[in-house]
Motif scaffolding. Structure first.
Motif, short mmCIF file in Angstrom:
data_model
loop_
_atom_site.label_atom_id
_atom_site.label_comp_id
_atom_site.label_asym_id
_atom_site.label_seq_id
_atom_site.Cartn_x
_atom_site.Cartn_y
_atom_site.Cartn_z
N PRO A 144 -1.50 -4.19 -18.53
CA PRO A 144 -0.34 -3.82 -17.42
C PRO A 144 -0.22 -2.67 -17.77
CG PRO A 144 0.19 -5.29 -19.40
CD PRO A 144 -0.86 -4.55 -20.10
N THR A 145 0.11 -1.57 -18.78
CA THR A 145 0.91 -0.47 -18.71
C THR A 145 -0.08 0.51 -18.97
OG1 THR A 145 0.31 -0.32 -21.27
CG2 THR A 145 2.21 -1.39 -20.50
N ALA A 146 -2.01 0.42 -17.92
CA ALA A 146 -2.86 1.09 -17.99
C ALA A 146 -2.64 2.35 -16.99
CB ALA A 146 -3.96 0.50 -17.31
N ALA A 147 -1.12 1.95 -15.91
CA ALA A 147 -1.25 2.65 -14.75
C ALA A 147 0.58 3.27 -14.78
CB ALA A 147 -1.70 1.89 -13.01
N ALA A 179 5.09 6.64 -18.83
CA ALA A 179 6.69 5.39 -20.00
C ALA A 179 7.38 4.66 -20.23
CB ALA A 179 6.47 7.60 -21.15
N GLU A 180 8.33 5.82 -18.83
CA GLU A 180 9.53 5.09 -18.50
C GLU A 180 9.11 3.55 -18.27
OE1 GLU A 180 11.64 6.86 -15.17
OE2 GLU A 180 12.83 5.19 -15.64
N LYS A 181 8.01 3.64 -17.79
CA LYS A 181 7.60 2.31 -16.95
C LYS A 181 7.42 1.28 -17.35
CE LYS A 181 9.22 3.31 -12.01
NZ LYS A 181 8.65 4.38 -11.21
N TRP A 223 8.03 -3.52 -21.05
CA TRP A 223 8.95 -3.91 -22.46
C TRP A 223 10.54 -5.20 -22.77
CZ3 TRP A 223 7.29 1.05 -25.45
CH2 TRP A 223 5.49 0.86 -25.74
N GLU A 224 10.97 -4.40 -21.86
CA GLU A 224 11.97 -4.96 -22.15
C GLU A 224 11.93 -6.25 -21.13
OE1 GLU A 224 14.82 -0.56 -21.02
OE2 GLU A 224 15.21 -1.81 -20.04
N GLY A 281 0.61 -1.47 0.35
CA GLY A 281 -0.17 0.13 -0.52
C GLY A 281 1.39 1.17 -0.24
N GLN A 282 2.17 0.74 0.12
CA GLN A 282 3.52 2.38 0.63
C GLN A 282 3.71 2.18 -0.91
OE1 GLN A 282 5.24 2.06 3.47
NE2 GLN A 282 3.68 2.81 5.52
N LEU A 283 3.64 1.44 -1.46
CA LEU A 283 4.55 1.37 -2.74
C LEU A 283 3.74 2.50 -4.12
CD1 LEU A 283 5.43 -1.87 -3.03
CD2 LEU A 283 6.45 -0.41 -2.48
N SER A 284 4.87 3.31 -5.17
CA SER A 284 3.66 3.76 -6.06
C SER A 284 2.68 2.98 -6.94
CB SER A 284 5.72 4.18 -7.13
OG SER A 284 6.51 3.69 -7.26
N GLY A 285 3.12 3.78 -7.98
CA GLY A 285 1.86 2.20 -9.13
C GLY A 285 3.00 2.02 -9.65
N GLY A 286 4.66 2.39 -9.80
CA GLY A 286 5.20 1.57 -10.79
C GLY A 286 5.67 0.01 -9.93
N GLU A 287 5.80 0.28 -9.28
CA GLU A 287 6.32 -0.49 -7.92
C GLU A 287 5.49 -0.78 -8.14
OE1 GLU A 287 9.72 2.23 -5.60
OE2 GLU A 287 7.38 2.27 -4.85
N ARG A 288 3.96 -0.92 -7.62
CA ARG A 288 3.10 -1.96 -7.73
C ARG A 288 3.22 -3.47 -8.91
NH1 ARG A 288 -1.54 0.17 -4.59
NH2 ARG A 288 -0.62 2.30 -3.19
#
Lengths: 274, 371, 325
Positions: free
Chosen positions: A190-193, A196-198, A203-204, A162-169
């Motif tokens: 998977p990319t909805a949230a 661009a960098e995440k 993709w990688e 719950g304390q992580l950012s969207g990308g971390e989650r």
């Protein structure tokens, strides 16, 4: 709870003998909710180490399709084959046991649990403690930390999700899916949230997974996702497969035009059985 | 519609009256007789004198006559005496009246009160006993009204060697101080029946009592006394004219609900004479009769604030005839007097019963002057 | 203030769903010190044991309720279950059964009540408040039915001895309480049972998708709650020496107060048994201390409510600051 039933299917792949059967094959899958038909006789093959993109308009049946594959929904009729063997999925757990992992659009993480607890949720590692089998918390924490490090990330696996950012989650959800060496990875939007960098990082990672031989099924309404990752694109419309194409054989602009036509059902659509 | 229902009601009454009145018309005389041998309601000749023995930590019987009424003489206690007071339930008026007078006496006579509220709960009574012991009470006034917990409470005081008097509910190895339960019920029942008789309704009465076995057999004697009291005036009643209902929460609203339902289920009850263990419940019963538009009266037992206030209202308005006065504000005078006796090593009757008077709208202001 | 701040934000309180509320711990310390000064009787070994004895019954019932609340549920039927379990055991002893059989039957009754709650909530998807409110009434009624409304005075010495006896100066009931807490404190962090309680309370759908049979685990959680309530009922009867159908009325509110004070979230997913234990200590220390200090009982209720509010408010404010930061 029903357990997965595997049996040799009647299908004899003799015609193309020597070729391995596809990892997953759907034959005539239909799913009805009351009087509404969400999937209507869908045939689909996903090969080993193949990345398949599913694209379609809202309500076309993408989500239902992926939920049938992940064991959330049982098909009303039709057959599902896994490595050539008939398979009935009674629950998400059945799918996981067969090496099919799913990353849900909302990630389906428990926000009050920490990263390691989420990664191993439902498949906790245990150890002996006297006569008891108890949770091996240390092993799980270490394994989770390794997963996160392997993904080139750096965060504390004992932090609450719950304390992580969207990308971390998102990465926690991916790490969870990869923890048990899946044969196939299903991803719903998977990319909805993600920023661009995440997205590029994701993709990688998916590219690396393909190299490791993992099959990917990606549901998205973003053309760029699909074009970047997928070997093959399947378009769903009104519960049916409207068409397929190989994006790498055509210039991107032409692929996009074809996809749009198939999704909306205008003109060219029906002939495009690639 | 209204006239139709009243017609039906009237016809029902006439019909039922005709069938039920026949046997009661030949009612026999009835003699009230309290049961002997019930602890907390011992007859005068059954009582002994007790002295507290600090060695055995028990009250031991001693020679002498305990049948005479006890004269309360509250007086100063030995220096530094702590009187433990486990209150029955601070939330009800009867209890509050005892509380107020006890603290008043403590101020006048200069003893210390160590206090705990039993809150009408068994486990809280046990906890309170532990706390009073903890604070070094020399003598305890125990108002635990959950009779089932009496033994558990007394184990604690006995172990500590503290003499105890229990208020209104019998405790083993404790002086009983309280109501003469049967007698109080009897005068309440007689008053209610006299009211029915004056209206010419003696032949038509149904007695309803609100029971609560959890408050012990002695408390139940109030209700037995009430039933007998009615019959001493109106003659013996057939069994189907005497009924009871469980009213165990000790509240007015529960009594109101229970009796409303009872009245609904007994449309032919005629002239209802009702009571329960205390005033709040008796008041709930009279409310039920009044709200249902039925005939009859309820009486309260105790004359606490609720009972006194309800008695002041004309009976035709609230169907509350009056209350049997227990004078809770007199309890502490008896209790302190007994405490002095015990601490001075004097003999005390094992049961001390207080006098009771039935108060009505006419007499209430003499006992409790309106402010 | 800096010392206090670093104390309050220290990592010793734990992290995540099982973190303790430092405000609660601070309140316990402050109240303890204050009461020691206010009443000369407070800070003695016997009195601290009195506090322990007084909190045993609510404390045992609070174990199951804590689990239920962490799992995102609610159980209002525990007071009734306590009464029914005590009645059943007392009735069986009166009917000539042995004490072991009577206790097993009482715990079994509690588990059946819990199972009924669990099936209603988990399989029929009835809101826990409504399901257990209905069970509260039904079981209370059955408690009256067992003895036809009468209380039963307990004469069995083994049972009574549980309420009054001691081992090495510690009352049996306190030892039983400690054993129950130790068992669950060991079990919860080490078992899938404990892990899934948090997972289900945090996000039941995610737990289901992770392959956890949320229905069966919920059932087990309510059965556990029924069992601890029944055990609490047996201890209540042991302490008071009687079994009453009207016993433990409104107990569920004391239990829930302690659980919430202990930091369990009504939204589920958060809370600890240790927190509940500290909540219980605070509540019963206040009860005890205010009585010793001769504070009138009405004021005691006001003070208790105030402390509950303060502890919960502090926790909310602190979390808010962490989240915003």
């Amino acid at each position: 709870m029903p357990t997965p039933q595997s049996e040799m299917s009647g299908h004899n792949p003799g015609a193309d003998s020597g070729a391995r059967p596809p990892l997953i094959e759907l034959r005539g899958i239909t799913k009805k909710f009351g009087g509404y038909t969400a999937l209507d006789g869908v045939d689909l093959k996903i090969g080993e180490a193949e990345a398949v993109g599913i694209i379609g308009d809202n309500g076309a049946g993408k989500s239902t399709l992926v939920k049938v594959l992940s064991g959330v929904h049982r098909p009303s009729s039709g057959t599902m084959l896994f490595r050539g063997q008939k398979l009935t999925l009674g629950s998400p757990l059945d799918a996981r046991r067969n090496g099919v992992e799913m990353i849900y659009q909302d990630l389906a993480l428990c926000e009050d649990l920490d990263v390691a607890q989420n990664i191993f949720l439902g498949r906790e590692l245990k150890k002996n403690f006297g006569p008891f089998r108890v949770l091996d918390r240390q092993a799980m924490t270490e394994a989770a930390a390794n997963d996160i490090a392997d993904m080139g990330l750096d965060f504390d696996v004992e932090r609450e999700v719950g304390q992580l950012s969207g990308g971390e989650r998102q990465m926690v959800a991916v790490a969870r899916a990869l923890q048990f060496d899946p044969a196939a990875l299903l991803m719903d939007e998977p990319t909805a949230a993600l920023s661009a960098e995440k997205i590029r990082k994701l993709w990688e990672m998916i590219g690396r997974l393909k190299q490791r031989g993992v099959s990917i099924l990606l549901v998205s309404h973003r053309f760029t996702d699909i074009l970047n990752i997928c070997d093959r694109i399947v378009v769903v419309r009104a519960g049916r497969i409207a068409g397929e194409m190989m994006p790498h054989e055509l210039p991107p602009a032409q692929t996009m035009a074809m996809m749009t036509e198939m999704m909306t059902g205008d003109t060219v659509g029906n002939g495009a059985e690639a | 519609m209204l006239s139709l229902t009243s017609t039906i009601r009237l016809m029902t009454k006439v019909f039922l009256g005709a069938t039920v009145l026949v046997p009661t018309a030949f009612a026999q005389d009835f003699e009230a007789r309290p049961k002997g041998g019930i602890p907390g309601a011992l007859l005068p000749e059954e009582r002994s004198l007790w002295v507290y023995d600090t060695g055995s930590r028990k009250f031991e019987p001693t020679e002498g006559d305990a049948s005479a009424a006890y004269e309360a003489s509250p007086r100063a206690l030995p220096d530094g005496t702590k009187v433990g007071f486990a209150e029955g339930w601070a939330a009800i008026p009867f209890s509050y009246a005892i509380n107020q007078r006890l603290y008043e006496l403590a101020g006048e006579l200069g003893f210390e009160v160590v206090y705990c509220d039993n809150a009408f709960k068994a486990d809280q009574a046990v906890t309170c006993a532990e706390l009073l012991v903890q604070q070094g009470a020399d003598v305890v006034i125990e108002s635990n009204w959950q009779s089932g917990a009496a033994a558990a409470v007394m184990n604690i005081f006995n172990e500590a060697g503290i003499p105890v008097m229990s208020v209104d509910v019998v405790h083993p190895n404790a002086i009983f101080l309280g109501a003469d339960n049967y007698a109080s019920g009897l005068i309440g029942g007689q008053a209610a029946a006299e009211h029915a008789k004056a209206l010419g309704r003696c032949d038509d009465v149904t007695v309803l009592v609100g029971i609560n076995p959890g408050e012990g057999e002695a408390a139940n004697e109030r209700l037995s006394g009430f039933v007998d009291g009615v019959q001493t005036v109106c003659g013996a009643l057939p069994a189907d004219r005497i009924d009871d209902e469980l009213i165990d929460a000790g509240t007015t609203d529960q009594a109101l609900t229970v009796v409303t339902d009872w009245l609904t289920a007994h449309p032919g009850a005629g002239f209802v004479l009702a009571t329960a263990i205390d005033d709040p419940r008796g008041f709930g019963m009279s409310n039920a009769i009044a709200q249902a538009g039925r005939e009859g009266v309820a009486v309260g037992i105790g004359c606490d604030e609720v009972g006194v206030a309800a008695t002041r209202v004309p009976v035709k308005d609230n169907h509350f005839l009056g209350c049997v006065a227990y004078f809770p504000e007199k309890y502490p005078d008896y209790a302190v007097s007994i405490a002095a006796d015990i601490l001075e090593g004097k003999a005390v009757p094992q049961e001390v019963h207080l006098d009771h008077v039935f108060l009505t709208e006419e007499s209430i202001n003499d006992a409790y002057p309106a402010e | 203030m800096n010392v206090l701040n670093s104390f309050m934000n220290s990592r010793i309180w734990g992290r995540g769903a099982t973190a303790l509320n430092p405000g609660l711990v601070l309140a316990v310390v402050v109240v303890f010190i204050a009461l020691s000064f206010i009443s000369p009787y407070f800070l003695t070994a016997t009195n601290l044991l009195n506090v322990a004895k007084a909190l045993v019954i609510v404390g045992i019932a609070a174990v199951g309720e804590t689990l239920v609340i962490i799992a995102g549920g609610f159980d209002l039927s525990i007071g009734s279950t306590m009464a029914a379990a005590g009645m059943l055991a007392a009735y069986m002893l009166d009917s000539g059964f042995g004490v072991a059989a009577a206790f097993c039957a009482a715990i079994g009754l509690g588990m059946s009540i819990g199972a009924t709650n669990g099936v209603l909530i988990s399989y029929f998807r009835i809101n826990p408040l409504i399901a257990t409110l209905a069970m509260l009434a039904i079981i209370r009624g059955l408690a009256f039915v067992i003895s036809n409304g009468r209380e039963i005075v307990i004469t069995n010495q083994t049972w009574l001895n549980l309420g009054t006896g001691k081992l090495a100066g510690i009352p049996y009931i306190v030892l039983i309480l400690v054993l129950v807490y130790l068992a669950f404190l060991l079990l919860l962090p080490r078992s899938t049972f404990g892990r899934y309680i948090y997972a289900i309370g945090s996000n039941a759908r995610a737990a289901r998708l992770a392959g956890i049979s949320t229905q069966r685990w919920r059932l087990l959680i309510y059965i556990t709650c029924g069992a601890t309530a029944a055990l609490a009922g047996l201890m209540l009867a042991a302490r008071t020496g009687n079994a009453r159908p009207a016993a433990a009325m409104g107990f569920e509110l004391d239990v829930i107060t302690a659980v919430i004070l202990g930091g369990a979230s009504l939204k589920g997913g958060r809370g600890t048994l240790l927190g509940t234990a500290i909540g219980l200590i605070l509540l019963f220390m206040i009860n005890n201390g205010l009585t010793l200090a001769q504070v009138p009982s009405f004021w005691q209720q006001v003070v208790k409510g105030g402390i509950l509010l303060a502890a919960v408010l502090y926790d909310e404010l602190r979390r808010g600051r962490v989240d915003d930061g």
